[in-house]
Design an enzyme around this catalytic site. Sequence first.
Site, mmCIF file in Angstrom:
data_model
loop_
_atom_site.group_PDB
_atom_site.id
_atom_site.type_symbol
_atom_site.label_atom_id
_atom_site.label_comp_id
_atom_site.label_asym_id
_atom_site.label_seq_id
_atom_site.Cartn_x
_atom_site.Cartn_y
_atom_site.Cartn_z
ATOM 1 N N TRP A 1 93.870 50.736 72.708
ATOM 2 C CA TRP A 1 92.641 50.464 71.956
ATOM 3 C C TRP A 1 91.550 51.137 72.773
ATOM 4 O O TRP A 1 91.258 50.721 73.899
ATOM 5 C CB TRP A 1 92.391 48.960 71.842
ATOM 6 C CG TRP A 1 91.239 48.625 70.952
ATOM 7 C CD1 TRP A 1 91.258 48.507 69.596
ATOM 8 C CD2 TRP A 1 89.893 48.351 71.358
ATOM 9 N NE1 TRP A 1 90.002 48.184 69.135
ATOM 10 C CE2 TRP A 1 89.144 48.088 70.182
ATOM 11 C CE3 TRP A 1 89.228 48.319 72.587
ATOM 12 C CZ2 TRP A 1 87.783 47.784 70.202
ATOM 13 C CZ3 TRP A 1 87.875 48.020 72.606
ATOM 14 C CH2 TRP A 1 87.168 47.757 71.424
ATOM 15 N N CYS B 1 94.826 47.140 74.196
ATOM 16 C CA CYS B 1 95.898 47.866 74.856
ATOM 17 C C CYS B 1 97.072 46.943 75.179
ATOM 18 O O CYS B 1 96.889 45.819 75.631
ATOM 19 C CB CYS B 1 95.487 48.545 76.153
ATOM 20 S SG CYS B 1 94.140 49.705 75.949
ATOM 21 N N ASN C 1 95.696 48.546 81.137
ATOM 22 C CA ASN C 1 94.937 47.778 80.153
ATOM 23 C C ASN C 1 93.766 47.142 80.898
ATOM 24 O O ASN C 1 93.968 46.416 81.857
ATOM 25 C CB ASN C 1 95.853 46.690 79.548
ATOM 26 C CG ASN C 1 95.093 45.622 78.769
ATOM 27 O OD1 ASN C 1 95.522 44.488 78.702
ATOM 28 N ND2 ASN C 1 93.979 45.963 78.177
ATOM 29 N N GLY C 2 92.549 47.458 80.469
ATOM 30 C CA GLY C 2 91.361 46.908 81.128
ATOM 31 C C GLY C 2 90.277 47.957 81.221
ATOM 32 O O GLY C 2 90.348 48.987 80.542
ATOM 33 N N LYS D 1 93.767 42.634 68.470
ATOM 34 C CA LYS D 1 93.883 41.175 68.419
ATOM 35 C C LYS D 1 93.309 40.491 69.652
ATOM 36 O O LYS D 1 92.686 39.455 69.554
ATOM 37 C CB LYS D 1 95.363 40.820 68.267
ATOM 38 C CG LYS D 1 95.634 39.352 68.149
ATOM 39 C CD LYS D 1 95.893 38.968 66.726
ATOM 40 C CE LYS D 1 95.913 37.480 66.528
ATOM 41 N NZ LYS D 1 94.980 37.072 65.473
ATOM 42 N N GLU E 1 83.345 32.287 58.078
ATOM 43 C CA GLU E 1 84.727 32.694 58.305
ATOM 44 C C GLU E 1 85.268 33.492 57.111
ATOM 45 O O GLU E 1 85.959 34.505 57.284
ATOM 46 C CB GLU E 1 85.591 31.446 58.599
ATOM 47 C CG GLU E 1 87.078 31.677 58.752
ATOM 48 C CD GLU E 1 87.466 32.628 59.866
ATOM 49 O OE1 GLU E 1 86.610 33.037 60.648
ATOM 50 O OE2 GLU E 1 88.655 32.996 59.927
ATOM 51 N N HIS F 1 65.556 32.096 51.118
ATOM 52 C CA HIS F 1 64.634 32.599 52.146
ATOM 53 C C HIS F 1 64.873 34.083 52.427
ATOM 54 O O HIS F 1 64.447 34.589 53.447
ATOM 55 C CB HIS F 1 64.775 31.771 53.421
ATOM 56 C CG HIS F 1 64.438 30.329 53.224
ATOM 57 N ND1 HIS F 1 63.143 29.884 53.070
ATOM 58 C CD2 HIS F 1 65.235 29.240 53.087
ATOM 59 C CE1 HIS F 1 63.149 28.571 52.875
ATOM 60 N NE2 HIS F 1 64.415 28.161 52.876
ATOM 61 N N LYS G 1 86.627 37.302 57.391
ATOM 62 C CA LYS G 1 87.985 37.688 56.959
ATOM 63 C C LYS G 1 87.922 38.880 56.025
ATOM 64 O O LYS G 1 88.673 39.832 56.150
ATOM 65 C CB LYS G 1 88.693 36.543 56.218
ATOM 66 C CG LYS G 1 89.293 35.421 56.973
ATOM 67 C CD LYS G 1 90.417 35.753 57.891
ATOM 68 C CE LYS G 1 89.930 36.254 59.216
ATOM 69 N NZ LYS G 1 89.737 35.329 60.282
ATOM 70 N N ARG H 1 97.624 44.701 69.723
ATOM 71 C CA ARG H 1 96.598 44.761 70.765
ATOM 72 C C ARG H 1 95.798 46.061 70.732
ATOM 73 O O ARG H 1 94.823 46.228 71.457
ATOM 74 C CB ARG H 1 97.253 44.619 72.152
ATOM 75 C CG ARG H 1 98.013 43.334 72.335
ATOM 76 C CD ARG H 1 98.668 43.284 73.689
ATOM 77 N NE ARG H 1 97.682 43.288 74.754
ATOM 78 C CZ ARG H 1 97.071 42.208 75.218
ATOM 79 N NH1 ARG H 1 97.386 41.036 74.733
ATOM 80 N NH2 ARG H 1 96.187 42.298 76.179
ATOM 81 N N GLU I 1 86.651 42.267 57.851
ATOM 82 C CA GLU I 1 87.508 42.892 58.863
ATOM 83 C C GLU I 1 88.762 43.532 58.272
ATOM 84 O O GLU I 1 89.260 44.506 58.818
ATOM 85 C CB GLU I 1 87.868 41.908 59.984
ATOM 86 C CG GLU I 1 88.786 40.801 59.592
ATOM 87 C CD GLU I 1 89.051 39.828 60.729
ATOM 88 O OE1 GLU I 1 89.173 40.271 61.870
ATOM 89 O OE2 GLU I 1 89.150 38.614 60.454
HETATM 90 C C1 F6R Z 1 88.978 37.455 63.460
HETATM 91 C C2 F6R Z 1 89.524 37.414 64.801
HETATM 92 C C3 F6R Z 1 88.590 37.555 65.947
HETATM 93 C C4 F6R Z 1 88.978 36.546 67.056
HETATM 94 C C5 F6R Z 1 88.113 36.778 68.305
HETATM 95 C C6 F6R Z 1 88.394 35.744 69.384
HETATM 96 O O1 F6R Z 1 89.961 37.282 62.494
HETATM 97 O O2 F6R Z 1 90.694 37.284 64.984
HETATM 98 O O3 F6R Z 1 87.272 37.385 65.560
HETATM 99 O O4 F6R Z 1 88.808 35.250 66.560
HETATM 100 O O5 F6R Z 1 88.343 38.051 68.799
HETATM 101 O O6 F6R Z 1 89.711 35.820 69.814
HETATM 102 P P1 F6R Z 1 90.393 34.646 70.614
HETATM 103 O O7 F6R Z 1 90.436 33.462 69.714
HETATM 104 O O8 F6R Z 1 91.748 35.163 70.948
HETATM 105 O O9 F6R Z 1 89.552 34.380 71.820
#
Ligand code: F6R
Length: 614
Positions: free
Chosen positions: A75, A2, A101-102, A609, A487, A510, A491, A27, A494
Amino acid sequence: MCGIVGYIGHKEAFPILIKGLKRLEYRGYDSAGVALLNKDLDLNVYKTKGKVKQLEAYCKGKDISGNIGIAHTRWATHGEPNDRNAHPHYSQSENLALIHNGIIENYLSIKKLLINEGYSFKSDTDTEVLVHLIEYVKNRYKLDLFDAVKRSLNFVVGAYAIGVIEKGNSDTLVAARKGSPLILGVGEGEFFLGSDATAIIEYTSNVIYLNDEEVAELRLGSSPKIRTLKDQEVNHEIKKIELALEDIEKGGYPHFMLKEIHEQPKSLEMCMNGRLNRELMEIKLSGITDNIERFRSAKRILITACGTSWHAGLIGKYLIEELCRIPVEVEVASELRYRYPVIEKDDILIPISQSGETADTLAAIELAKEQGAFIYGICNVVGSSIARATDSGTYTHAGPEIGVASTKAFTTQVAVLTMMALTLGKELGTISQERYKKTVQELSEITHKIEKILLLDKEIEKISTVFTYARNFMYLGRGYNYPVALEGALKLKEISYIHAEGYPAAEMKHGPIALIDDEMPIVVISPKVRIYDKVVSNVQEIKARKGKIIAIVNEGDVDVKKMADFCIEIPSTDECLTPLLTVIPLQILSYYIASIKGRDVDQPRNLAKSVTVE
Ligand code: F6R
C-alpha cells in the site's frame, strides 16, 4: 498497510509465499513482489505493479525455485505504485533483499549519508535506505546478517516490520519489528513470517509475537534467536493461534464483504457467548467487573478510534451517558494524538479497533498512558499491538474480517459497548433493574432479528439497482442512529466511490438541504423511537423538495412509509439497540450498489484494511 510474508524450510517457498500474499492482500494491493534464493544460492527478485495475480503471471517461466524467500504486497506511501517502488528491494550489490511494512521517518538523512558513501537509489521509497544501510553496516563492521540488521536499526526512526535474506546464505532469514505487526510461525523444521496469522495458518498454529525493537534470526536446525536492538537476549513463549481456515475463505459468497454481512448473527453470538446469560437474563463482563473501582472513580471516559470504529465509539457515548451517567467524549485518534488534550489520572481511555494495529489509535493510547489514564481496549484481533498496549479490555470475537469495508467488526463493537454500558450501569446503580432486564432480554433476541433483516437481501438488491445513477447520497439519522447515518455514508463512498454524507437529520436545514433535488437519494433512518415524530418532520422537509427517500422503518410503520419512495422494514427493539439492526440494510445497500457498478468491493481503490501508518 502492506503485507509481508516469509518462509524458510524444506518446501518450495514460492507457492507458500503467494498464498500468504493473497491472504494479506487486504492490507494493500498496489504492487507485489517476491525474493527467492535458488539452489545455486542466487538471489532472484520479481516484482510488479498491481495485485498478487499479476505477480503470479509475471513470474511464469522464471526461476521461482528455492526453499527460502520473502514476499510483499504494498500500500503505497513513499513513491507511486509502480514496478520500481515495489518490494522486495535489493541492496546496492544485490546481495541482500528486503521487504518492509511501515514508514522510515528519518530516511532522508540516512539516504544522504549513504549517497555520500557511494550508494545509489533505484526507487522513491523510504524502504530502500534500510537495505542499503544494512549492507553498509554489514560490510563496514564485518558483521553477519543478524548483527548487521540489529546494529543498523539503531539508526532508524519510524515504524517497521521487515524480512531480509542474503545471497549465498541458504539457512538464514532475519526479521525485525517496531510499530508494525509481525509474527513468526514455528513449524516442523520450518519457519514463517507474516503480518498476521492468516498468512501462515495453513502450515502452523504455533507463533511467536515479536515485540517492538526486537530482531529475530530464523535459522534451519535451531530455535529462533531473538535479541533486542540493545542486544539483550529475549525468550518468547510459543503461543497457539485459534483460527480456522474456513474463517478466512469466502465460503461460496462472491465477496468477503457479503459473507461478513451475513455472518453477523454468528459473530454477534460469538461476541456475546459466555457474557450474556439467557437463563438468568444477565451480562457478565469480567473486564468491567474486575476493574469496577477504576470505572467507579472515573470522572470521564474518552473514546478514541478511526473510521467505522469511531462510529461505534459515537454510539458508545450515547449508551454510556444514558445508562451509566458518566460523561463521555469521543474523538478520532488522529486528532486526539496531535492536540494537547487534557487527560487526567481519573480518566479512562477506550480505544476501539478491529485490527488492533491502527497507528493513530496506538499513538493516542501512548499519549493517554503517559498522562496516567487507565486504558480499556475494545479490539477484534487477539494479541494485536493495541490489545497488548491496553491495561484491560474486551475482545469483540467477530472472527477475521477480510473485506476492507468493516461490517461485522462494527456490530460486535457496538454489542461490546452495549454490554459494557449495561454491566456498568447495573454496578453503578444508574439503571433500574427493570430497564436492565428489558434491555438484556432485547439484546438476547437481536441475532434473530438480524437474521430476519438478512432475508431482505434480494429486496434491497432491487432498490440498489435504481440508484446506481447517483453521484451523491445523503444519510440522515437522529440520536442513536446519527452515527449509523455516518456509517452508512462511509460504507457507500468507500466501496462504490459515490460521494455520500451522513448528517444528524435536524441539521439538514442548516445547510445540506440546499443539495436536495429530484435526483438526490436520501436514506432516512427512522425506527419508531422517542424522537420518531421529529424525524417524520424532517422527512416532510425532504419530500417538499422532491428528494428520493429510502427509509429504514419498523415493521408496520405508517407515517414515513406514506412519504418514502422505498421502505425497508425491520423489526423493532429497544432504542439503544437500534443501531445493531438499522446498520444492516445500509451495509447491504452499499454492497449491491457497488457490486452492480462493478467495483472491487473487497479491495476498493486506495484503501487498505489495516492502517499502520499515520
Ligand atoms: C471502514 C473501515 C475503516 C476502519 C478504520 C479503523 O469500513 O474499515 O474506516 O474502521 O481504518 O480500523 P481499525 O478498526 O482496525 O482500527
